[in-house]
Design a protein around this motif. Structure first.
Motif, PDB file in Angstrom:
ATOM      1  N   ASP A  96     -10.072   9.574  -8.218  1.00 44.29           N
ATOM      2  CA  ASP A  96      -8.977  10.521  -7.954  1.00 44.29           C
ATOM      3  C   ASP A  96      -8.561  10.427  -6.485  1.00 44.29           C
ATOM      4  OD1 ASP A  96      -8.942  12.164 -10.515  1.00 44.29           O
ATOM      5  OD2 ASP A  96     -10.992  12.543  -9.889  1.00 44.29           O
ATOM      6  N   ALA A  97      -9.570  10.389  -5.611  1.00 45.59           N
ATOM      7  CA  ALA A  97      -9.300  10.383  -4.168  1.00 45.59           C
ATOM      8  C   ALA A  97      -8.634   9.078  -3.754  1.00 45.59           C
ATOM      9  CB  ALA A  97     -10.610  10.586  -3.397  1.00 45.59           C
ATOM     10  N   ARG A  98      -9.144   7.964  -4.262  1.00 47.30           N
ATOM     11  CA  ARG A  98      -8.581   6.667  -3.870  1.00 47.30           C
ATOM     12  C   ARG A  98      -7.143   6.521  -4.360  1.00 47.30           C
ATOM     13  NH1 ARG A  98     -12.655   2.024  -5.507  1.00 47.30           N
ATOM     14  NH2 ARG A  98     -11.232   0.767  -4.235  1.00 47.30           N
ATOM     15  N   SER A  99      -6.875   6.991  -5.554  1.00 54.02           N
ATOM     16  CA  SER A  99      -5.500   6.854  -6.054  1.00 54.02           C
ATOM     17  C   SER A  99      -4.567   7.812  -5.316  1.00 54.02           C
ATOM     18  CB  SER A  99      -5.441   7.058  -7.563  1.00 54.02           C
ATOM     19  OG  SER A  99      -6.065   8.253  -7.938  1.00 54.02           O
ATOM     20  N   THR A 100      -5.077   8.941  -4.872  1.00 52.22           N
ATOM     21  CA  THR A 100      -4.247   9.855  -4.065  1.00 52.22           C
ATOM     22  C   THR A 100      -3.810   9.133  -2.789  1.00 52.22           C
ATOM     23  OG1 THR A 100      -5.465  11.764  -4.902  1.00 52.22           O
ATOM     24  CG2 THR A 100      -4.211  12.094  -2.885  1.00 52.22           C
ATOM     25  N   ILE A 101      -4.750   8.423  -2.187  1.00 49.92           N
ATOM     26  CA  ILE A 101      -4.449   7.698  -0.953  1.00 49.92           C
ATOM     27  C   ILE A 101      -3.471   6.548  -1.210  1.00 49.92           C
ATOM     28  CG2 ILE A 101      -5.509   6.163   0.764  1.00 49.92           C
ATOM     29  CD1 ILE A 101      -7.847   8.216   0.803  1.00 49.92           C
ATOM     30  N   GLU A 102      -3.661   5.846  -2.310  1.00 54.36           N
ATOM     31  CA  GLU A 102      -2.713   4.766  -2.629  1.00 54.36           C
ATOM     32  C   GLU A 102      -1.317   5.332  -2.897  1.00 54.36           C
ATOM     33  OE1 GLU A 102      -3.138   1.194  -2.495  1.00 54.36           O
ATOM     34  OE2 GLU A 102      -4.668   2.143  -1.272  1.00 54.36           O
ATOM     35  N   GLN A 103      -1.255   6.500  -3.533  1.00 51.87           N
ATOM     36  CA  GLN A 103       0.051   7.158  -3.758  1.00 51.87           C
ATOM     37  C   GLN A 103       0.675   7.532  -2.421  1.00 51.87           C
ATOM     38  OE1 GLN A 103       1.728   7.971  -6.571  1.00 51.87           O
ATOM     39  NE2 GLN A 103       0.231   7.522  -8.156  1.00 51.87           N
ATOM     40  N   ALA A 104      -0.168   7.982  -1.498  1.00 49.07           N
ATOM     41  CA  ALA A 104       0.343   8.386  -0.183  1.00 49.07           C
ATOM     42  C   ALA A 104       0.937   7.182   0.547  1.00 49.07           C
ATOM     43  CB  ALA A 104      -0.769   9.026   0.638  1.00 49.07           C
ATOM     44  N   LYS A 105       0.298   6.012   0.414  1.00 47.97           N
ATOM     45  CA  LYS A 105       0.822   4.810   1.072  1.00 47.97           C
ATOM     46  C   LYS A 105       2.189   4.441   0.516  1.00 47.97           C
ATOM     47  CE  LYS A 105      -3.714   2.777   1.783  1.00 47.97           C
ATOM     48  NZ  LYS A 105      -4.636   1.730   1.341  1.00 47.97           N
ATOM     49  N   ARG A 106       2.435   4.826  -0.734  1.00 50.56           N
ATOM     50  CA  ARG A 106       3.708   4.483  -1.371  1.00 50.56           C
ATOM     51  C   ARG A 106       4.681   5.657  -1.387  1.00 50.56           C
ATOM     52  NH1 ARG A 106      -0.381   1.722  -2.863  1.00 50.56           N
ATOM     53  NH2 ARG A 106      -0.200  -0.490  -3.311  1.00 50.56           N
ATOM     54  N   GLY A 107       4.432   6.617  -0.504  1.00 54.10           N
ATOM     55  CA  GLY A 107       5.375   7.722  -0.350  1.00 54.10           C
ATOM     56  C   GLY A 107       5.446   8.686  -1.517  1.00 54.10           C
ATOM     57  N   PRO A 295      -2.630   5.463 -11.941  1.00 54.36           N
ATOM     58  CA  PRO A 295      -2.449   6.399 -10.833  1.00 54.36           C
ATOM     59  C   PRO A 295      -2.142   5.751  -9.488  1.00 54.36           C
ATOM     60  CG  PRO A 295      -4.763   6.112 -11.234  1.00 54.36           C
ATOM     61  CD  PRO A 295      -4.046   5.280 -12.263  1.00 54.36           C
ATOM     62  N   VAL A 296      -2.112   4.431  -9.424  1.00 52.94           N
ATOM     63  CA  VAL A 296      -1.739   3.818  -8.140  1.00 52.94           C
ATOM     64  C   VAL A 296      -0.334   3.226  -8.199  1.00 52.94           C
ATOM     65  CG1 VAL A 296      -4.122   3.302  -7.508  1.00 52.94           C
ATOM     66  CG2 VAL A 296      -2.773   1.568  -8.676  1.00 52.94           C
ATOM     67  N   CYS A 297       0.233   3.143  -9.383  1.00 58.57           N
ATOM     68  CA  CYS A 297       1.574   2.574  -9.529  1.00 58.57           C
ATOM     69  C   CYS A 297       2.594   3.631  -9.111  1.00 58.57           C
ATOM     70  CB  CYS A 297       1.794   2.166 -10.977  1.00 58.57           C
ATOM     71  SG  CYS A 297       3.508   1.794 -11.366  1.00 58.57           S
ATOM     72  N   ALA A 298       3.499   3.234  -8.224  1.00 60.72           N
ATOM     73  CA  ALA A 298       4.471   4.196  -7.712  1.00 60.72           C
ATOM     74  C   ALA A 298       5.859   3.981  -8.315  1.00 60.72           C
ATOM     75  CB  ALA A 298       4.543   4.111  -6.189  1.00 60.72           C
ATOM     76  N   CYS A 299       5.970   3.058  -9.259  1.00 58.76           N
ATOM     77  CA  CYS A 299       7.289   2.810  -9.847  1.00 58.76           C
ATOM     78  C   CYS A 299       7.514   3.830 -10.947  1.00 58.76           C
ATOM     79  CB  CYS A 299       7.336   1.426 -10.478  1.00 58.76           C
ATOM     80  SG  CYS A 299       6.764   0.131  -9.390  1.00 58.76           S
ATOM     81  N   GLY A 300       8.697   4.370 -10.972  1.00 60.72           N
ATOM     82  CA  GLY A 300       9.024   5.271 -12.066  1.00 60.72           C
ATOM     83  C   GLY A 300       9.621   4.451 -13.183  1.00 60.72           C
ATOM     84  N   GLU A 301      10.716   4.982 -13.746  1.00 61.40           N
ATOM     85  CA  GLU A 301      11.410   4.209 -14.758  1.00 61.40           C
ATOM     86  C   GLU A 301      12.158   3.081 -14.053  1.00 61.40           C
ATOM     87  OE1 GLU A 301      13.687   6.588 -17.441  1.00 61.40           O
ATOM     88  OE2 GLU A 301      11.956   7.917 -17.744  1.00 61.40           O
ATOM     89  N   GLY A 302      12.566   2.102 -14.813  1.00 57.61           N
ATOM     90  CA  GLY A 302      13.307   1.004 -14.204  1.00 57.61           C
ATOM     91  C   GLY A 302      12.447   0.207 -13.242  1.00 57.61           C
ATOM     92  N   SER A 331      -3.820  -3.114  -5.412  1.00 57.28           N
ATOM     93  CA  SER A 331      -3.950  -1.656  -5.492  1.00 57.28           C
ATOM     94  C   SER A 331      -4.857  -1.160  -6.604  1.00 57.28           C
ATOM     95  CB  SER A 331      -2.563  -1.020  -5.626  1.00 57.28           C
ATOM     96  OG  SER A 331      -1.895  -1.557  -6.736  1.00 57.28           O
ATOM     97  N   CYS A 332      -5.190  -2.016  -7.560  1.00 59.16           N
ATOM     98  CA  CYS A 332      -6.015  -1.522  -8.676  1.00 59.16           C
ATOM     99  C   CYS A 332      -7.376  -1.074  -8.152  1.00 59.16           C
ATOM    100  CB  CYS A 332      -6.208  -2.603  -9.740  1.00 59.16           C
ATOM    101  SG  CYS A 332      -7.307  -2.080 -11.068  1.00 59.16           S
ATOM    102  N   ILE A 333      -7.722   0.175  -8.499  1.00 63.83           N
ATOM    103  CA  ILE A 333      -9.000   0.719  -8.048  1.00 63.83           C
ATOM    104  C   ILE A 333     -10.016   0.720  -9.191  1.00 63.83           C
ATOM    105  CG2 ILE A 333      -8.051   2.142  -6.180  1.00 63.83           C
ATOM    106  CD1 ILE A 333      -8.193   4.501  -8.262  1.00 63.83           C
ATOM    107  N   GLY A 334      -9.608   0.200 -10.329  1.00 60.80           N
ATOM    108  CA  GLY A 334     -10.549   0.110 -11.451  1.00 60.80           C
ATOM    109  C   GLY A 334     -10.907   1.456 -12.054  1.00 60.80           C
ATOM    110  N   CYS A 335      -9.925   2.354 -12.124  1.00 65.87           N
ATOM    111  CA  CYS A 335     -10.221   3.720 -12.582  1.00 65.87           C
ATOM    112  C   CYS A 335     -10.382   3.820 -14.087  1.00 65.87           C
ATOM    113  CB  CYS A 335      -9.129   4.668 -12.129  1.00 65.87           C
ATOM    114  SG  CYS A 335      -7.568   4.347 -12.964  1.00 65.87           S
TER     115      CYS A 335
END
Ligand SMILES: Cc1cc2nc3c(=O)[nH]c(=O)nc-3n(C[C@H](O)[C@H](O)[C@H](O)COP(=O)(O)OP(=O)(O)OC[C@H]3O[C@@H](n4cnc5c(N)ncnc54)[C@H](O)[C@@H]3O)c2cc1C
Ligand code: SF4
Ligand code: SF4
Ligand code: SF4
Ligand code: FES
Lengths: 386, 150
Positions: A96-107, A295-302, A331-335
């Motif tokens: 959870d923590a690692r993916s939060t940080i990866e999300q933060a890197k991607r705004g 949880p690390v992918c920051a792409c939405g639709e499209g 970015s894969c954290i193996g969650c």
């Protein structure tokens, strides 16, 4: 209070302390953060049953208090539910923590307004698998279970009649039960990347079972713990050296176990890699669930993986998967979320990790451990004389 | 024996399909110079122009393989000469990722190559294309080629 300090703490409220996994400290901290306005929302798991829970984003301290306790059969990553700009806190296993940080890197997440309350994690189990295991291995009715615990390498279930039923996790895993494959090789047990790391390892003596071990990692960690102390919601005492040493020792032992699982599951594929991958992915029904939960992918639709790929393609492999393999290499954290949701039972996490490991090793870049930018974005204009 | 000779001859006749991405400012100019200088090169390459090697998207390369390319070359200005400052540094990093990806996927390492070619290097362009073609001929048709594509 300083960064690096270690304490043992507990909820002053007796009810929270007993219902909490170790000392109810996490629940008390999260609820106090809401009550004192440190955060506007908290993400927790709302319990629906012994093996079922849904993530909720709540501003009601009562809902946070109701969520006390650890659910080992709910392998959901909570970071997906964070919203940019909201002052929010979440309990966070290392994934959870690692993916939060990866999300933060991607705004996607504002790290400055997100309080990551880390939970040590030795692994989670798939809920459907847990039920099957209870019936076939433990010979118990899943509906009779009222509690679960992991202690000294054993997975213990408590039934309504008050009896405890323990089996060694090693034995369970040899039979294909126990923790999810990805958790078996997950080598991050203590969330050092969270603002504060909480767990039961290292709580000894009279406090064992009634206290939560915490390590302060950041200023935000100090803020959320001090806030709870000021609110009278928690009490703490400095952790003793023996406790710290035990915690470090168990962590080291668990890392060795993970390394062994790594060898077992991720040793190089024998024979044709291409045949293996074409075959593994041939059952894909193109539902897109693996992308939606990641949880690390920051792409939405499209997103690139979906826009350039069509179910009418007659390629030997789908472009959707190939694009995702490349995109998740750094970015894969193996969650394990992708494998969990795949309706075709494709071992996706396993596959993503096979692609991600070599390049993460080459760049010495481990996603989610800190705010270091991914290799590609690390190219700056001033590099090498420009 | 007779059979072996038959395969050998077909192998000799087989011409690989190579997709080559060239940056607009250097490598594409290199292709032009090769033509103008009449440097011999095999007719195996389909050139696609991109503005900069940094524009290379892994999607382009993966799609080329899925469409039946036997090899993919991509090329840009020499390090230091990119017209968009550091596009070719970015290309280098993407290349590392793609190489690792292609290796794990089980495609032969030889099928993907990055090389720098400037606008004046017509002879070098022809040489890169010739060598790459030989390399692909050695590994044979791509196992990712869709059914029915030659
Ligand atoms: C799956 C799992 C495995 C763990 N393994 C270890 C271990 O090996 N060693 C160790 O020292 N500690 C482990 N912990 C941490 C430990 O169980 C306690 O959570 C920790 O000590 C804090 O206790 P507490 O009483 O303060 O927490 P509580 O007050 O009980 O609060 C727990 C919080 O965690 C949330 N939560 C519960 N289950 C999950 C879940 N599956 N995912 C995300 N959030 C969840 C709840 O919503 C609640 O907010 C694990 C926790 C979990 C969830
Ligand atoms: S992947 Fe790691 S951190 Fe996440 S649930 Fe499994 S063991 Fe815990
Ligand atoms: S690809 Fe799968 S295992 Fe990797 S981060 Fe995404 S959901 Fe988790
Ligand atoms: S979840 Fe499974 S079936 Fe659905 S798109 Fe992903 S791999 Fe295919
Ligand atoms: S313009 Fe040629 S590599 Fe960037």
């Amino acid at each position: 209070m300083d960064i690096g300090d270690c304490y043992v703490g507990w909820a002053t409220d007796e009810d929270i302390r007993t219902r909490g996994a170790s000392g109810g400290l996490v629940t008390a901290m999260l609820a106090a953060a809401l009550e004192k306005g440190l955060v506007e929302a908290v993400v927790v798991l709302k319990k629906l049953g012994e093996f079922e829970a849904v993530p909720i984003v709540t501003s009601d301290p009562e809902e946070v208090k109701a969520a006390a306790g650890s659910m080992h059969s709910v392998p959901i990553v909570l970071s997906r539910y964070l919203e940019y700009g909201t002052k929010v806190a979440l309990p966070a296993k290392p994934c959870d923590a690692r993916s939060t940080i990866e999300q933060a890197k991607r705004g996607q997440v504002d790290i400055d307004t997100t309080y990551i309350v880390g939970l040590n994690c030795g692994g989670t189990m798939h809920p459907a698998m847990t039920r099957e295991m209870l019936e076939t291995v433990y010979k118990l009715d899943p509906e009779e279970i009222v509690g679960e615990e992991i202690d000294k390498g054993k997975l213990i279930f408590e039934t309504k009649d008050g009896e405890e039923h323990a089996i060694k996790i090693d034995e369970l895993e040899e039979d294909g039960y126990g923790r999810r494959e990805s958790c078996q090789y997950c080598a991050v047990n203590i969330p050092t990347m969270a603002d504060i790391a909480c767990g039961n390892w290292g709580v000894i003596g009279d406090l064992a079972g009634k206290g939560t071990f915490v390590e302060i990692n950041t200023e935000k960690g100090i803020a959320i713990l001090e806030n709870a102390i000021d609110a009278g919601a928690v009490e703490i005492t400095p952790a003793d050296e023996k406790g710290k040493a035990i915690r470090a020792k168990v962590d080291g032992a668990m890392m060795k176990v993970a390394a062994a699982a790594d060898k077992k599951y991720l040793s190089p594929i024998e024979g044709s890699h291409l045949d293996y991958y074409i075959n593994a992915l041939s059952d894909c029904i193109n539902c897109g669930a693996c992308k939606t939960v990641c949880p690390v992918c920051a792409c939405g639709e499209g997103a690139k993986c979906t826009e350039f790929s069509s179910s009418s393609d007659t390629y030997k492999m789908s472009l959707f998967h190939l694009v995702r393999f490349v995109h998740l290499m750094d970015s894969c954290i193996g969650c394990g979320q992708c494998t969990d949701v795949c309706p075709a039972d494709i071992p996706l996490t396993h596959i993503y990790q096979r692609f991600a490991r070599p390049i993460q090793d080459e760049f010495e870049y481990k996603p989610g451990m800190d705010m270091t930018t991914p290799p590609f974005f690390g190219v700056d204009l001033l590099e090498e004389g420009h | 024996m007779a059979e072996a000779t038959a395969t050998e001859t077909t192998n000799e006749e087989w011409q690989p399909k190579i997709v080559m991405f060239c940056c607009n400012w250097c490598s594409y100019g290199g292709a032009d110079s090769a033509g103008m200088g009449r440097f011999q090169q095999p007719p195996t390459v389909r050139v696609i122009r991109v503005m900069c090697s940094g524009r290379m998207d892994p999607v382009f390369i993966l799609n080329a393989f899925l469409e039946g390319a036997d090899g993919v070359l991509f090329s840009g200005c020499h390090i230091g000469d990119c017209h968009y400052v550091n596009g070719n540094y970015k290309a280098t990093i993407k290349y590392k990722f793609l190489k690792a990806m292609v290796n794990e996927l089980g495609l032969e390492d030889e099928r993907l190559k990055l090389d720098w070619i400037s606008a004046s290097e017509g002879e070098r362009y022809a040489q890169v294309v010739t060598e790459f073609t030989e390399q692909i001929k050695k590994v044979g048709p791509s196992p990712l080629k869709p059914e029915g594509v030659i």
